[in-house]
Design an enzyme around this catalytic site. Structure first.
Site, PDB file in Angstrom:
ATOM      1  N   CYS A 174      58.208 -24.148 -47.886  1.00  0.00           N
ATOM      2  CA  CYS A 174      59.002 -22.964 -47.507  1.00  0.00           C
ATOM      3  C   CYS A 174      58.303 -21.637 -47.800  1.00  0.00           C
ATOM      4  O   CYS A 174      57.944 -20.915 -46.872  1.00  0.00           O
ATOM      5  CB  CYS A 174      60.349 -23.006 -48.221  1.00  0.00           C
ATOM      6  SG  CYS A 174      61.345 -24.394 -47.699  1.00  0.00           S
TER       7      CYS A 174
HETATM    8  C1  UDX Z   1      62.286 -22.232 -52.184  1.00  0.00           C
HETATM    9  C2  UDX Z   1      63.445 -21.289 -52.487  1.00  0.00           C
HETATM   10  O1  UDX Z   1      63.568 -21.134 -53.911  1.00  0.00           O
HETATM   11  C3  UDX Z   1      64.741 -21.824 -51.910  1.00  0.00           C
HETATM   12  O2  UDX Z   1      65.797 -20.922 -52.137  1.00  0.00           O
HETATM   13  C4  UDX Z   1      64.531 -22.023 -50.414  1.00  0.00           C
HETATM   14  O3  UDX Z   1      65.693 -22.574 -49.853  1.00  0.00           O
HETATM   15  C5  UDX Z   1      63.348 -22.931 -50.142  1.00  0.00           C
HETATM   16  O4  UDX Z   1      62.178 -22.413 -50.775  1.00  0.00           O
HETATM   17  P1  UDX Z   1      61.438 -24.559 -53.153  1.00  0.00           P
HETATM   18  O5  UDX Z   1      60.411 -24.549 -52.072  1.00  0.00           O
HETATM   19  O6  UDX Z   1      62.176 -25.811 -53.447  1.00  0.00           O
HETATM   20  O7  UDX Z   1      62.559 -23.463 -52.846  1.00  0.00           O
HETATM   21  O8  UDX Z   1      60.676 -24.124 -54.476  1.00  0.00           O
HETATM   22  P2  UDX Z   1      60.849 -23.026 -55.615  1.00  0.00           P
HETATM   23  O9  UDX Z   1      61.563 -23.582 -56.766  1.00  0.00           O
HETATM   24  O10 UDX Z   1      61.339 -21.747 -55.055  1.00  0.00           O
HETATM   25  O11 UDX Z   1      59.307 -22.855 -56.033  1.00  0.00           O
HETATM   26  C6  UDX Z   1      58.352 -22.444 -55.054  1.00  0.00           C
HETATM   27  C7  UDX Z   1      56.970 -22.392 -55.638  1.00  0.00           C
HETATM   28  O12 UDX Z   1      56.843 -21.302 -56.541  1.00  0.00           O
HETATM   29  C8  UDX Z   1      56.520 -23.626 -56.415  1.00  0.00           C
HETATM   30  O13 UDX Z   1      55.197 -23.942 -56.040  1.00  0.00           O
HETATM   31  C9  UDX Z   1      56.575 -23.193 -57.869  1.00  0.00           C
HETATM   32  O14 UDX Z   1      55.642 -23.896 -58.665  1.00  0.00           O
HETATM   33  C10 UDX Z   1      56.236 -21.716 -57.745  1.00  0.00           C
HETATM   34  N1  UDX Z   1      56.788 -20.877 -58.820  1.00  0.00           N
HETATM   35  C11 UDX Z   1      58.131 -20.793 -59.005  1.00  0.00           C
HETATM   36  C12 UDX Z   1      55.915 -20.116 -59.596  1.00  0.00           C
HETATM   37  O15 UDX Z   1      54.702 -20.163 -59.420  1.00  0.00           O
HETATM   38  N2  UDX Z   1      56.450 -19.304 -60.559  1.00  0.00           N
HETATM   39  C13 UDX Z   1      57.785 -19.210 -60.782  1.00  0.00           C
HETATM   40  O16 UDX Z   1      58.186 -18.459 -61.684  1.00  0.00           O
HETATM   41  C14 UDX Z   1      58.655 -19.976 -59.982  1.00  0.00           C
END
Ligand code: UDX
Length: 440
Positions: free
Chosen positions: A263
């Protein structure tokens, strides 16, 4: 209410199961026979806590079934579009070809008033375009409405996010469509889920904007991490201080290898592509930089690895982590695997371990060796990199691992390890976003 869910990936399978749990009669449609077979047996085709149980209870109750035949959905009052909208192969925009194909296949079959509700993440303007396609292709006088109802679920928490959403967004053109969506989500509305009624275009934008803000936040914190690294400041202390400001908040402030998954990366790029199409060229540069900073974290990690071992000499390198984030087996646009592949391209013999994503790593990256345990991966390794934030990795014993590694050199790309503990076990410890402070 009779409801169809078109597309049964992370979004559609979870949505279908949750609707059935809410008392509706639901039919999920997909073209993938393997996926359908699993779903019919109440099994999720991917790792998602709680989803198997929900699917099984839906299937057992008779309220949830799955098919590949669109003719079976014509009685539905509401059709949810949940198909994938990946990045186009030759650019940054969203590939809407599957969405278009589904709508074009569905439209001529419709023979009663119904509401087509988009849930897939799309560029703003898609609902208006689909309305035109449906009007052209549905039999005259059928009375087909179009609404947008974006989904904000996170992988690994999809069931909880769906059953206890922090908001429901109804992008509708009429009170009637709004009422219909309130009935679809009656159980959640009754339990107090906040509902935002808006127009379809704003609803489409709500999703991509939320993802853009999350992506920007991560890249901003990674910029701060780089500055910390260069100035020997402590990024963990810094984010704790920032997070104490209620206007900033402490969620989504973890620095490291950056964001990946199905996403955030592609939605950020599609947002920029659509903004440019709409003439918002200069300001959208901000988001293009967010993407650049994110990609840079991967390059930085590869460069750091190259500075620590001679990759061209073919050293064994253990990569702990394959999923794009902890709690998921999804490897789409995984930062961990991007780094693993780049290290292999530079000559290293890369061995990957992930608590959940091993099979997916084998399938998508057959060139990488996959190990069942972290110990197997680390045995004989000249460099260890932690690239997904699994709590299992934080719990690893550096003394134990130090006995089996060929050299005690570790890079914490997700700031999950206790640096003091690893240094005390005689590891040469490196972490993205941290300077040399605390080093022996
Ligand atoms: C995301 C959105 O959060 C969600 O609302 C939407 O519907 C779909 O996309 P998701 O892809 O499941 O959800 O992952 P998310 O938990 O948002 O993490 C995304 C990425 O960011 C991951 O690779 C995670 O490791 C990274 N991340 C997250 C960071 O590097 N730092 C953070 O503080 C949080």
């Amino acid at each position: 209410m009779q409801i169809s869910v078109l597309g049964t990936g992370y979004l559609g399978a979870t949505h279908a199961a949750c609707l059935a749990a809410g008392g509706h009669t639901v039919i999920g449609v997909d073209t993938d026979p393997l996926r359908l077979e699993l779903l019919r047996h109440g099994r999720a085709p991917f790792h998602e806590p709680g989803l198997d149980e929900l699917l099984r209870s839906g299937v057992d109750s008779g309220r949830l079934r799955f098919t590949d035949d669109l003719d079976e959905v014509v009685d539905a009052d509401v059709h949810f579009l949940c198909v994938g909208t990946p990045q186009v192969a030759d650019g940054d925009g969203a590939d809407l070809s599957v969405l278009h194909a589904v709508v074009e296949a569905l439209a001529p079959r419709l023979d009663k008033p119904c509401l087509v509700v988009g849930k897939s993440t799309v560029p703003v303007g898609t609902a208006a375009d689909l309305r035109g396609r449906l009007q052209r292709l549905a039999p005259a006088g059928t009375g087909v409405g179009v609404a947008w109802n974006p989904e904000f679920l996170r992988e690994g928490r999809a069931v909880r996010d769906s059953l206890e959403p922090d908001r429901l967004v109804f992008g509708v053109d009429s009170d009637l469509d709004n009422q219909l969506l309130r009935e679809v989500y009656a159980d959640l509305v009754r339990r107090g889920a906040p509902v935002f009624r808006t127009d379809p275009a704003t609803a489409e934008l709500a999703k991509v904007s939320a993802n853009a803000m999350l992506a920007a936040r991560i890249s901003l914190v990674n910029l701060l991490a780089e500055v910390c690294e260069a100035s020997d400041a402590d990024v963990s202390d810094l984010t704790a201080i920032l997070g104490a400001d209620p206007r900033i908040g402490s969620d989504f402030l973890s620095p490291g290898l950056g964001y990946g998954g199905g996403c955030l990366p592609k939605d950020t790029r599609a947002f920029v592509a659509r903004a440019r199409e709409l003439g918002v060229v200069e300001s959208s540069q901000l988001l293009a930089s967010v993407d650049d900073v994110n990609t840079r974290q991967r390059t930085r990690t590869v460069e750091l690895a190259g500075a620590l071992v001679d990759l061209t000499a073919g050293p064994r390198v253990a990569v702990l982590g394959g999923a794009f984030k902890a709690g998921s087996d999804d490897v789409r646009d995984s930062p961990a695997l991007a780094v693993a592949s780049a290290l292999r391209c530079r000559g290293a013999q890369v061995v990957v371990h992930d608590p959940q994503a091993g099979d997916n790593v084998r399938r998508t990256h057959p060139e990488l060796e996959v190990c069942a345990t972290a110990h197997d991966a680390v045995r004989g390794a000249e460099l260890v990199l932690v690239l997904t934030e699994w709590s299992e990795f934080a719990a690893l014993d550096p003394v134990d691992l130090g006995r089996i590694a060929a050299r005690r050199v570790v890079v914490d790309g997700r700031l999950v390890l206790d640096g003091d503990k690893w240094r005390a076990a005689d590891w040469d410890f490196h972490a993205l976003g941290r300077g040399t402070r605390g080093a022996a």
